[in-house]
Design a protein around this motif. Structure first.
Motif, PDB file in Angstrom:
ATOM      1  N   VAL A 131       0.844  -1.207   0.000  1.00 61.48           N
ATOM      2  CA  VAL A 131       0.000   0.000   0.000  1.00 61.48           C
ATOM      3  C   VAL A 131       0.875   1.251   0.000  1.00 61.48           C
ATOM      4  CG1 VAL A 131      -1.699   1.312   1.338  1.00 61.48           C
ATOM      5  CG2 VAL A 131      -1.935  -1.167   1.116  1.00 61.48           C
ATOM      6  N   LEU A 132       1.913   1.246   0.846  1.00 63.94           N
ATOM      7  CA  LEU A 132       2.821   2.406   0.924  1.00 63.94           C
ATOM      8  C   LEU A 132       3.488   2.667  -0.424  1.00 63.94           C
ATOM      9  CD1 LEU A 132       4.770   2.245   4.310  1.00 63.94           C
ATOM     10  CD2 LEU A 132       3.371   4.118   3.443  1.00 63.94           C
ATOM     11  N   TRP A 133       3.994   1.596  -1.041  1.00 64.66           N
ATOM     12  CA  TRP A 133       4.694   1.753  -2.325  1.00 64.66           C
ATOM     13  C   TRP A 133       3.776   2.370  -3.379  1.00 64.66           C
ATOM     14  CZ3 TRP A 133       9.128   2.303  -4.663  1.00 64.66           C
ATOM     15  CH2 TRP A 133       9.197   2.141  -6.051  1.00 64.66           C
ATOM     16  N   PHE A 134       2.587   1.787  -3.543  1.00 62.11           N
ATOM     17  CA  PHE A 134       1.714   2.262  -4.626  1.00 62.11           C
ATOM     18  C   PHE A 134       1.095   3.637  -4.309  1.00 62.11           C
ATOM     19  CE2 PHE A 134       1.984  -2.165  -5.945  1.00 62.11           C
ATOM     20  CZ  PHE A 134       2.220  -1.991  -7.293  1.00 62.11           C
ATOM     21  N   ALA A 135       1.038   3.978  -3.002  1.00 55.61           N
ATOM     22  CA  ALA A 135       0.522   5.301  -2.659  1.00 55.61           C
ATOM     23  C   ALA A 135       1.589   6.375  -2.842  1.00 55.61           C
ATOM     24  CB  ALA A 135       0.023   5.305  -1.213  1.00 55.61           C
ATOM     25  N   ALA A 136       2.858   6.029  -2.562  1.00 55.93           N
ATOM     26  CA  ALA A 136       3.903   7.057  -2.544  1.00 55.93           C
ATOM     27  C   ALA A 136       4.737   7.129  -3.825  1.00 55.93           C
ATOM     28  CB  ALA A 136       4.823   6.796  -1.346  1.00 55.93           C
ATOM     29  N   ALA A 137       5.007   5.973  -4.452  1.00 52.12           N
ATOM     30  CA  ALA A 137       5.937   5.971  -5.593  1.00 52.12           C
ATOM     31  C   ALA A 137       5.468   6.838  -6.771  1.00 52.12           C
ATOM     32  CB  ALA A 137       6.191   4.541  -6.047  1.00 52.12           C
ATOM     33  N   PRO A 138       4.178   6.850  -7.116  1.00 51.14           N
ATOM     34  CA  PRO A 138       3.768   7.657  -8.285  1.00 51.14           C
ATOM     35  C   PRO A 138       4.113   9.137  -8.140  1.00 51.14           C
ATOM     36  CG  PRO A 138       2.011   6.174  -7.647  1.00 51.14           C
ATOM     37  CD  PRO A 138       3.050   6.099  -6.569  1.00 51.14           C
ATOM     38  N   TRP A 139       4.223   9.638  -6.907  1.00 50.26           N
ATOM     39  CA  TRP A 139       4.500  11.062  -6.710  1.00 50.26           C
ATOM     40  C   TRP A 139       5.884  11.439  -7.218  1.00 50.26           C
ATOM     41  CZ3 TRP A 139       0.880  14.462  -4.768  1.00 50.26           C
ATOM     42  CH2 TRP A 139      -0.285  13.866  -4.276  1.00 50.26           C
ATOM     43  N   TRP A 140       6.877  10.601  -6.894  1.00 51.47           N
ATOM     44  CA  TRP A 140       8.224  10.955  -7.348  1.00 51.47           C
ATOM     45  C   TRP A 140       8.603  10.263  -8.656  1.00 51.47           C
ATOM     46  CZ3 TRP A 140      11.797   7.044  -7.733  1.00 51.47           C
ATOM     47  CH2 TRP A 140      11.540   5.874  -7.001  1.00 51.47           C
ATOM     48  N   MET A 141       8.017   9.115  -8.960  1.00 53.41           N
ATOM     49  CA  MET A 141       8.350   8.461 -10.231  1.00 53.41           C
ATOM     50  C   MET A 141       7.810   9.255 -11.412  1.00 53.41           C
ATOM     51  SD  MET A 141       8.282   4.381  -9.568  1.00 53.41           S
ATOM     52  CE  MET A 141       9.296   3.848 -10.897  1.00 53.41           C
ATOM     53  N   ARG A 142       6.726   9.972 -11.189  1.00 52.22           N
ATOM     54  CA  ARG A 142       6.170  10.817 -12.246  1.00 52.22           C
ATOM     55  C   ARG A 142       7.171  11.916 -12.601  1.00 52.22           C
ATOM     56  NH1 ARG A 142       0.794  13.153 -10.460  1.00 52.22           N
ATOM     57  NH2 ARG A 142       0.147  10.990 -10.587  1.00 52.22           N
ATOM     58  N   ASP A 143       7.831  12.453 -11.562  1.00 52.04           N
ATOM     59  CA  ASP A 143       8.821  13.505 -11.794  1.00 52.04           C
ATOM     60  C   ASP A 143      10.022  12.993 -12.580  1.00 52.04           C
ATOM     61  OD1 ASP A 143       8.507  15.507  -8.787  1.00 52.04           O
ATOM     62  OD2 ASP A 143       7.381  15.425 -10.635  1.00 52.04           O
ATOM     63  N   VAL A 144      10.432  11.775 -12.239  1.00 50.44           N
ATOM     64  CA  VAL A 144      11.554  11.192 -12.964  1.00 50.44           C
ATOM     65  C   VAL A 144      11.216  11.081 -14.439  1.00 50.44           C
ATOM     66  CG1 VAL A 144      12.861   9.070 -13.297  1.00 50.44           C
ATOM     67  CG2 VAL A 144      12.506   9.947 -11.002  1.00 50.44           C
ATOM     68  N   LYS A 145       9.959  10.678 -14.709  1.00 46.85           N
ATOM     69  CA  LYS A 145       9.532  10.508 -16.102  1.00 46.85           C
ATOM     70  C   LYS A 145       9.601  11.846 -16.854  1.00 46.85           C
ATOM     71  CE  LYS A 145       5.837   8.695 -18.936  1.00 46.85           C
ATOM     72  NZ  LYS A 145       4.411   8.883 -19.074  1.00 46.85           N
ATOM     73  N   LYS A 146       9.142  12.916 -16.178  1.00 47.80           N
ATOM     74  CA  LYS A 146       9.149  14.228 -16.823  1.00 47.80           C
ATOM     75  C   LYS A 146      10.576  14.661 -17.178  1.00 47.80           C
ATOM     76  CE  LYS A 146       4.944  16.139 -14.874  1.00 47.80           C
ATOM     77  NZ  LYS A 146       4.407  16.861 -13.736  1.00 47.80           N
TER      78      LYS A 146
END
Lengths: 460, 57
Positions: free
Chosen positions: B42-57
């Motif tokens: 739950v922690l991973w899927f709740a938190a990772a999109p916040w910073w992984m999205r930035d990496v993608k940008k």
């Protein structure tokens, strides 16, 4: 004024790939880190939950598994590095446009349709994989190794629901799903490490020193389950090498590796092979043994990781099924004039879901994966021969483009006759790919020689 | 915010894998490992999109 919409099959196909028609520009090349991420993510997928248990069912011994996987995965990495990557970085074209120059647009259309059908079946098996996890709370009777037809009404309902969701998400879009898949990848890799670790004590492993003894006695015992053929070192090595044959010897990964700065980036496929295939297949095999030979992915993952394991199976199946279904819809769209993308994807999704009702699609995954690679491999051999060997015979590369031919008969005959030879070879399907590749290369060279010497009175 | 999400997602990954090591060493019950792993998921899927999205940008 809007441009006229493409009308013929070929125009529609070209239109679909229009956006990456040109070689990749220098500024768009990707770092090694990106390739490590892509390869690691792509090869930790829903299929891994099925392949490991099927090796156990086929009675491979522990040594044959570990050694066979090491050698087979190494050969796969070398195929990416020495066969695909050099052509990819020299041409910077994706497989579609390079193949179009060599075989002509009409033959490419047939290739695209075969590819789409294979994607449908792959998506279907992944819907079955996800269904084994979704069915857990409903005490669904899990399909067993020998099951061909649906084994219960619950199975039918669960597969239909999962298939409907996967199809709906494939219609809604691909970009967000691809991003979700990237997010899930590191977590899935850790589930594949954690789940077997947590069941090893149940098998009698309480220290690392116990592992090899238990591996031989209780996991990879060397004794196949009833009705299954015995797998040896060679089965494992050739399967590990050729399970992605469509991507390396079949050249589909030209599309990916054309973004590489150097051909040596082909070696980065090792992250997919050793993190994904090596580790994940061993892990799912351990889970299968702990589940006393049960091969259904949902229950074995639950046994190791509880609810997280079941979630992992659903996500792994879903993130594999969705891009496959999306790509199938994309390719089939060419053959269905005036159909919107959503309608084609819906039709592909319905066919795929109906196929997923039959557990045999999942339980025969090893054979299906081998067949998938074999069917598409001859066109990769054609690309290899045309790029490296045709100039050495003082013949013309990209002959179809040069002469404006819509259909290359040497390539078509190479495809058909190679598959015929592979069918006739008295070998198990896992071993047919290697002799068939050499046959395809030699045949294409011979037929191209005949074609080009006879063309325009021998002047080309 | 991004740093906090990054830290939370790492905790999520740690909870996904570390409890299984203790099960293997017979220091933790399987059920506890399963609960901690779910929390990690739950922690991973709740938190990772916040910073992984930035990496993608």
């Amino acid at each position: 004024m809007t441009p006229a919409s493409p009308s013929t099959l070929v125009e529609r196909l070209d239109h679909l790939y229009e956006f990456d028609r040109e070689p990749v520009a220098e500024s768009k090349l990707q770092s090694a880190g990106n390739f490590i991420g892509v390869y690691s993510g792509e090869h930790i997928a829903g299929t891994e939950f099925v392949i490991g248990p099927l090796f156990v069912a086929h009675g491979v011994s522990a040594f044959d598994l570990f050694a066979g996987l090491f050698v087979g995965n190494l050969l796969a990495v070398l195929s990416w590095a020495f066969v695909v990557a050099p052509i990819a970085v020299k041409t910077r074209l994706n497989q579609y446009w390079l193949l179009r120059k060599i075989v002509g647009p009409n033959l490419l259309f047939a290739y695209n349709i075969v590819n789409a059908l294979m994607f449908c079946f792959l998506a279907g098996s992944m819907i079955s994989v996800s269904a084994t996890a979704v069915g857990l709370p409903f005490n669904m009777t899990m399909p067993s190794l020998g099951d061909v037809y649906p084994n219960s009404l619950t199975w039918v309902v669960v597969v239909l629901v999962v298939g409907a969701l996967v199809t709906a998400l494939a219609i809604l879009g691909f970009e967000k799903l691809a991003h979700f898949s990237k997010i899930a990848a590191p977590w899935m890799a850790l589930v594949f490490i954690a789940a077997p670790l947590a069941v090893l004590p149940q098998l009698g492993v309480t220290s690392f020193a116990d592992f090899w003894r238990v591996a031989n006695e209780k996991i990879w015992t060397g004794v196949p389950l009833a009705g299954q053929t015995k797998f040896t070192f060679w089965h494992i090595a050739f399967f590990a090498w050729f399970c992605n044959m469509a991507m390396h010897l079949g050249m589909a990964d030209l599309t990916l590796l054309r973004y590489a700065r150097k051909w040596q980036y082909g070696f980065l496929s090792a992250f997919g092979m050793y993190l994904g295939h090596y580790l994940a297949w061993i892990s799912s095999g351990i889970l299968c043994a702990a589940a006393l030979g049960n091969v259904a992915p949902g229950p074995i993952a639950y046994l190791g990781a509880g609810v997280s394991g079941a979630i992992c199976v659903v996500i792994a199946g879903w993130t594999t099924a969705n891009p496959a279904l999306y790509r199938a819809g994309l390719a089939l769209q060419i053959a269905t004039p005036n159909w919107k993308r959503w309608k084609v994807t819906l039709a592909a999704g319905i066919a795929t879901t109906l196929a997923a009702l039959f557990p045999a699609l999942m339980m025969k995954l090893l054979d299906f994966v081998a067949l998938y690679g074999l069917l598409l491999m001859p066109m990769g051999a054609v690309i290899f021969a045309d790029y490296w060997l045709i100039p050495k015979l003082r013949l013309q590369q990209n002959f179809a483009e040069l002469q404006n031919l819509p259909f290359s008969w040497p390539a078509a005959l190479t495809w058909g006759l190679t598959l015929l030879l592979a069918f006739l070879l008295p070998l198990e399907i896992f071993f047919k790919g290697l002799p068939a590749w050499f046959f395809a290369v030699a045949l294409y060279l011979g037929l191209s020689f005949i074609q080009q010497k006879s063309f325009a009175g021998g002047k080309v | 915010m991004k740093k906090m999400m990054f830290a939370l997602s790492l905790i999520g990954l740690a909870l996904t894998v570390i409890p299984s090591v203790f099960v293997f060493l017979n220091q933790l019950a399987w059920q506890t490992h399963a609960h901690l792993m779910l929390l990690g998921t739950v922690l991973w899927f709740a938190a990772a999109p916040w910073w992984m999205r930035d990496v993608k940008k």
